[in-house]
Write a protein that holds these residues in place. Structure first.
Motif, PDB file in Angstrom:
ATOM      1  N   PRO A  98       8.515  -6.431   0.590  1.00  0.00           N
ATOM      2  CA  PRO A  98       8.770  -5.549   1.729  1.00  0.00           C
ATOM      3  C   PRO A  98       9.905  -4.555   1.512  1.00  0.00           C
ATOM      4  CG  PRO A  98       9.646  -7.734   2.152  1.00  0.00           C
ATOM      5  CD  PRO A  98       8.864  -7.831   0.889  1.00  0.00           C
ATOM      6  N   PHE A  99      10.744  -4.809   0.502  1.00  0.00           N
ATOM      7  CA  PHE A  99      11.853  -3.892   0.216  1.00  0.00           C
ATOM      8  C   PHE A  99      11.788  -3.405  -1.232  1.00  0.00           C
ATOM      9  CE2 PHE A  99      13.404  -7.279   3.154  1.00  0.00           C
ATOM     10  CZ  PHE A  99      13.316  -6.533   4.312  1.00  0.00           C
ATOM     11  N   ALA A 100      10.588  -3.478  -1.832  1.00  0.00           N
ATOM     12  CA  ALA A 100      10.405  -3.173  -3.257  1.00  0.00           C
ATOM     13  C   ALA A 100      11.273  -4.086  -4.110  1.00  0.00           C
ATOM     14  CB  ALA A 100      10.691  -1.703  -3.557  1.00  0.00           C
ATOM     15  N   ASN A 101      11.473  -5.317  -3.616  1.00  0.00           N
ATOM     16  CA  ASN A 101      12.286  -6.290  -4.340  1.00  0.00           C
ATOM     17  C   ASN A 101      11.391  -7.346  -4.971  1.00  0.00           C
ATOM     18  OD1 ASN A 101      11.537  -7.305  -1.830  1.00  0.00           O
ATOM     19  ND2 ASN A 101      13.438  -8.416  -1.513  1.00  0.00           N
ATOM     20  N   HIS A 102      11.851  -7.877  -6.097  1.00  0.00           N
ATOM     21  CA  HIS A 102      11.041  -8.783  -6.894  1.00  0.00           C
ATOM     22  C   HIS A 102      11.932  -9.879  -7.464  1.00  0.00           C
ATOM     23  CE1 HIS A 102       7.898  -5.612  -6.904  1.00  0.00           C
ATOM     24  NE2 HIS A 102       8.945  -4.807  -6.976  1.00  0.00           N
ATOM     25  N   SER A 103      11.346 -11.025  -7.712  1.00  0.00           N
ATOM     26  CA  SER A 103      12.126 -12.135  -8.257  1.00  0.00           C
ATOM     27  C   SER A 103      12.145 -12.141  -9.783  1.00  0.00           C
ATOM     28  CB  SER A 103      11.582 -13.471  -7.742  1.00  0.00           C
ATOM     29  OG  SER A 103      10.228 -13.639  -8.125  1.00  0.00           O
ATOM     30  N   LYS A 104      11.187 -11.459 -10.415  1.00  0.00           N
ATOM     31  CA  LYS A 104      11.115 -11.444 -11.868  1.00  0.00           C
ATOM     32  C   LYS A 104      10.771 -10.039 -12.379  1.00  0.00           C
ATOM     33  CE  LYS A 104       9.538 -16.264 -12.252  1.00  0.00           C
ATOM     34  NZ  LYS A 104      10.782 -16.777 -12.828  1.00  0.00           N
ATOM     35  N   LEU A 105      11.200  -9.767 -13.601  1.00  0.00           N
ATOM     36  CA  LEU A 105      10.914  -8.483 -14.224  1.00  0.00           C
ATOM     37  C   LEU A 105       9.412  -8.293 -14.408  1.00  0.00           C
ATOM     38  CD1 LEU A 105      12.494  -6.072 -15.345  1.00  0.00           C
ATOM     39  CD2 LEU A 105      12.469  -7.176 -17.576  1.00  0.00           C
ATOM     40  N   LEU A 106       8.715  -9.380 -14.691  1.00  0.00           N
ATOM     41  CA  LEU A 106       7.261  -9.300 -14.855  1.00  0.00           C
ATOM     42  C   LEU A 106       6.589  -8.839 -13.568  1.00  0.00           C
ATOM     43  CD1 LEU A 106       4.858  -9.841 -16.748  1.00  0.00           C
ATOM     44  CD2 LEU A 106       4.819 -12.194 -15.900  1.00  0.00           C
ATOM     45  N   ASP A 107       7.134  -9.263 -12.424  1.00  0.00           N
ATOM     46  CA  ASP A 107       6.570  -8.926 -11.117  1.00  0.00           C
ATOM     47  C   ASP A 107       6.649  -7.426 -10.850  1.00  0.00           C
ATOM     48  OD1 ASP A 107       5.437  -9.319  -8.645  1.00  0.00           O
ATOM     49  OD2 ASP A 107       7.304  -9.940  -7.673  1.00  0.00           O
TER      50      ASP A 107
ATOM     51  N   ASP B  32       0.828  -1.202   0.000  1.00  0.00           N
ATOM     52  CA  ASP B  32       0.000   0.000   0.000  1.00  0.00           C
ATOM     53  C   ASP B  32       0.865   1.256   0.000  1.00  0.00           C
ATOM     54  OD1 ASP B  32      -2.598   1.340   0.225  1.00  0.00           O
ATOM     55  OD2 ASP B  32      -1.937   1.889   2.241  1.00  0.00           O
ATOM     56  N   THR B  33       1.922   1.241   0.815  1.00  0.00           N
ATOM     57  CA  THR B  33       2.843   2.385   0.841  1.00  0.00           C
ATOM     58  C   THR B  33       3.531   2.556  -0.505  1.00  0.00           C
ATOM     59  OG1 THR B  33       3.240   2.123   3.206  1.00  0.00           O
ATOM     60  CG2 THR B  33       4.882   3.361   1.963  1.00  0.00           C
ATOM     61  N   ILE B  34       3.958   1.443  -1.101  1.00  0.00           N
ATOM     62  CA  ILE B  34       4.618   1.503  -2.405  1.00  0.00           C
ATOM     63  C   ILE B  34       3.700   2.125  -3.444  1.00  0.00           C
ATOM     64  CG2 ILE B  34       5.527   0.105  -4.308  1.00  0.00           C
ATOM     65  CD1 ILE B  34       6.593  -1.858  -2.190  1.00  0.00           C
ATOM     66  N   PHE B  35       2.453   1.679  -3.481  1.00  0.00           N
ATOM     67  CA  PHE B  35       1.516   2.227  -4.471  1.00  0.00           C
ATOM     68  C   PHE B  35       1.239   3.710  -4.226  1.00  0.00           C
ATOM     69  CE2 PHE B  35       0.117  -2.249  -5.386  1.00  0.00           C
ATOM     70  CZ  PHE B  35       0.335  -2.195  -6.753  1.00  0.00           C
ATOM     71  N   ARG B  36       1.163   4.127  -2.947  1.00  0.00           N
ATOM     72  CA  ARG B  36       0.929   5.551  -2.662  1.00  0.00           C
ATOM     73  C   ARG B  36       2.124   6.393  -3.092  1.00  0.00           C
ATOM     74  NH1 ARG B  36      -1.333   3.832   2.319  1.00  0.00           N
ATOM     75  NH2 ARG B  36       0.509   4.571   3.432  1.00  0.00           N
ATOM     76  N   ILE B  37       3.322   5.893  -2.842  1.00  0.00           N
ATOM     77  CA  ILE B  37       4.530   6.613  -3.268  1.00  0.00           C
ATOM     78  C   ILE B  37       4.542   6.769  -4.787  1.00  0.00           C
ATOM     79  CG2 ILE B  37       7.042   6.421  -3.478  1.00  0.00           C
ATOM     80  CD1 ILE B  37       7.017   5.158  -0.647  1.00  0.00           C
ATOM     81  N   ILE B  38       4.261   5.688  -5.484  1.00  0.00           N
ATOM     82  CA  ILE B  38       4.241   5.740  -6.951  1.00  0.00           C
ATOM     83  C   ILE B  38       3.170   6.704  -7.443  1.00  0.00           C
ATOM     84  CG2 ILE B  38       3.790   4.406  -9.045  1.00  0.00           C
ATOM     85  CD1 ILE B  38       5.000   1.964  -7.549  1.00  0.00           C
ATOM     86  N   GLU B  39       1.989   6.647  -6.839  1.00  0.00           N
ATOM     87  CA  GLU B  39       0.885   7.514  -7.260  1.00  0.00           C
ATOM     88  C   GLU B  39       1.280   8.987  -7.207  1.00  0.00           C
ATOM     89  OE1 GLU B  39      -3.659   8.722  -5.808  1.00  0.00           O
ATOM     90  OE2 GLU B  39      -2.484   7.256  -4.669  1.00  0.00           O
ATOM     91  N   HIS B  40       1.944   9.393  -6.132  1.00  0.00           N
ATOM     92  CA  HIS B  40       2.326  10.800  -6.012  1.00  0.00           C
ATOM     93  C   HIS B  40       3.536  11.121  -6.890  1.00  0.00           C
ATOM     94  CE1 HIS B  40      -0.612  11.921  -3.030  1.00  0.00           C
ATOM     95  NE2 HIS B  40      -0.274  10.902  -2.262  1.00  0.00           N
ATOM     96  N   LEU B  41       4.480  10.186  -7.022  1.00  0.00           N
ATOM     97  CA  LEU B  41       5.630  10.442  -7.896  1.00  0.00           C
ATOM     98  C   LEU B  41       5.176  10.663  -9.335  1.00  0.00           C
ATOM     99  CD1 LEU B  41       8.369   7.940  -6.626  1.00  0.00           C
ATOM    100  CD2 LEU B  41       8.408  10.437  -6.464  1.00  0.00           C
ATOM    101  N   VAL B  42       4.182   9.904  -9.776  1.00  0.00           N
ATOM    102  CA  VAL B  42       3.652  10.089 -11.130  1.00  0.00           C
ATOM    103  C   VAL B  42       3.178  11.530 -11.314  1.00  0.00           C
ATOM    104  CG1 VAL B  42       1.758   9.463 -12.685  1.00  0.00           C
ATOM    105  CG2 VAL B  42       3.028   7.678 -11.478  1.00  0.00           C
ATOM    106  N   LYS B  43       2.520  12.071 -10.308  1.00  0.00           N
ATOM    107  CA  LYS B  43       1.948  13.415 -10.408  1.00  0.00           C
ATOM    108  C   LYS B  43       3.002  14.523 -10.295  1.00  0.00           C
ATOM    109  CE  LYS B  43      -2.510  11.937  -8.520  1.00  0.00           C
ATOM    110  NZ  LYS B  43      -3.432  12.024  -7.352  1.00  0.00           N
ATOM    111  N   THR B  44       4.212  14.190  -9.870  1.00  0.00           N
ATOM    112  CA  THR B  44       5.277  15.204  -9.831  1.00  0.00           C
ATOM    113  C   THR B  44       5.786  15.547 -11.222  1.00  0.00           C
ATOM    114  OG1 THR B  44       7.070  13.578  -9.647  1.00  0.00           O
ATOM    115  CG2 THR B  44       6.095  14.393  -7.569  1.00  0.00           C
ATOM    116  N   ASP B  45       5.548  14.644 -12.191  1.00  0.00           N
ATOM    117  CA  ASP B  45       6.105  14.748 -13.545  1.00  0.00           C
ATOM    118  C   ASP B  45       7.613  14.534 -13.580  1.00  0.00           C
ATOM    119  OD1 ASP B  45       3.684  15.150 -14.880  1.00  0.00           O
ATOM    120  OD2 ASP B  45       3.721  17.300 -14.443  1.00  0.00           O
TER     121      ASP B  45
END
Length: 349
Positions: free
Chosen positions: A68-77, A36-49
């Motif tokens: 938990p650390f914005a880490n992913h096992s695959k590029l698709l993820d 949820d925090t990650i999505f909120r951060i992204i949402e506002h960063l998008v609006k910064t341009d």
């Protein structure tokens, strides 16, 4: 310099996430992101341009379930975090922590995937790292070549990276101040080397760390000397990142608005600051003596981190160990290397 020559890249989630993961691995912090925090951060960063947003990183050794650390096992993820209401003027990218991901896990680029990828080159596996970058470029991703601790490379090695970047049509080749000790003269030397050899279509990036409190002034100098070259500067909100962290987005964004007539939305960035602030009270980044000491000796920050936070060493004792450390140990922290460094300093526990 024209305004359109400069791109700002925010890597709060990636560098901040890697900082959280490093602290988690050695047991100094259990702080994590929530989705949820990650999505909120992204949402506002998008609006910064802001021009480029790094959504996270891909690592074959994911520590915990979830992200938990914005880490992913695959590029698709990581591509699943691309905002639904995406800003078509922005790039959404990820970072590979090394070249060990199975090539079969890298799909051909489609509009549903991240636009680009950054690859941390492993000095000990340099050719493999370059080949990995070439594969990403061939599969349609904007490829950012990241020679971590660029100061470690000889001029001949850097010229080879320039040639390989030209050959693969890289999106950017970076100057990376991993240990946060670069001076203006270092930036000038590396920039000139890159600028003289790189195709004009390839951007030069600069990723600053703040161990000696020089990230902001170093980036300003980098922009001053950039001329007509297309460049990228990296930053994170509140400077969140590994060790001392990075150039603060909330400092460089208004600077670019004022000095280079950029049109970034500062108010939306402050909303991201609101998301990050609660983390700063429980996970330490930013200038401190503990991060300055390893930079003074051009050494990986994790040595000082472990000696202070796990072993309880005084600053003077850490200084003594770093002062007497064999040079071949400085660039890579491991528990074994720390034991060798303590032995070389004559310290028994």
């Amino acid at each position: 310099m024209r305004s359109d020559r400069i791109k700002l890249l925010d890597c709060t989630l990636r560098d901040g996430g890697q900082g959280l993961e490093a602290a988690f691995r050695i047991g100094t912090s259990s702080v994590r992101f929530t989705d949820d925090t990650i999505f909120r951060i992204i949402e506002h960063l998008v609006k910064t341009d802001i021009d480029i947003i790094e959504l996270g990183y891909v690592d074959e050794n994911v520590v915990c379930a979830g992200h938990p650390f914005a880490n992913h096992s695959k590029l698709l993820d990581v591509s699943n975090f691309i905002p639904i209401r995406r800003n078509k003027n922005q790039l959404y990218i990820s970072l590979f922590t090394g070249p060990n991901i199975d090539y079969n896990d890298i799909p051909e680029h489609t509009p549903q995937m991240v636009d680009g990828t950054r690859v941390i080159l492993r000095y000990s596996e340099l050719q493999r790292s370059i080949d990995f970058c070439k594969t990403l470029a061939k599969r349609g991703y904007k490829t950012f070549v990241q020679p971590m601790l660029t100061m470690r490379y000889s001029d001949d090695e850097l010229k080879m990276l320039i040639e390989e970047s030209n050959s693969m049509g890289a999106y950017a080749l970076y100057i990376v101040d991993s240990f946060g000790y670069m001076k203006e003269t270092d930036i000038e030397r590396l920039f000139k080397l890159f600028d003289d050899g790189l195709d004009l279509s390839i951007r030069i990036g600069f990723h600053a760390h703040n161990n000696l409190n020089l990230a902001y002034s170093n980036v300003q100098h980098f922009l001053d000397i950039s001329g007509d070259r297309n460049v990228i500067v990296d930053s994170t909100v509140s400077g969140m990142g590994q060790g001392a962290g990075n150039l603060q987005t909330e400092l460089i964004l208004p600077y670019l608005n004022q000095e280079y007539e950029k049109k970034y939305n500062f108010v939306e960035l402050l909303e991201v600051c609101e998301q990050i602030e609660p983390l700063s009270s429980v996970y330490q980044w930013g200038y401190s003596v503990i991060w300055a000491l390893p930079a003074i000796y051009k050494t990986a920050y994790k040595y000082a981190m472990v000696m202070r936070m796990i072993r309880g060493f005084s600053y003077s004792k850490i200084n003594y160990v770093l002062q007497h450390m064999p040079d071949n140990l400085r660039h890579r922290y491991t528990e074994e290397n720390l034991e060798l460094a303590l032995k070389a300093a004559g310290i028994k526990e």
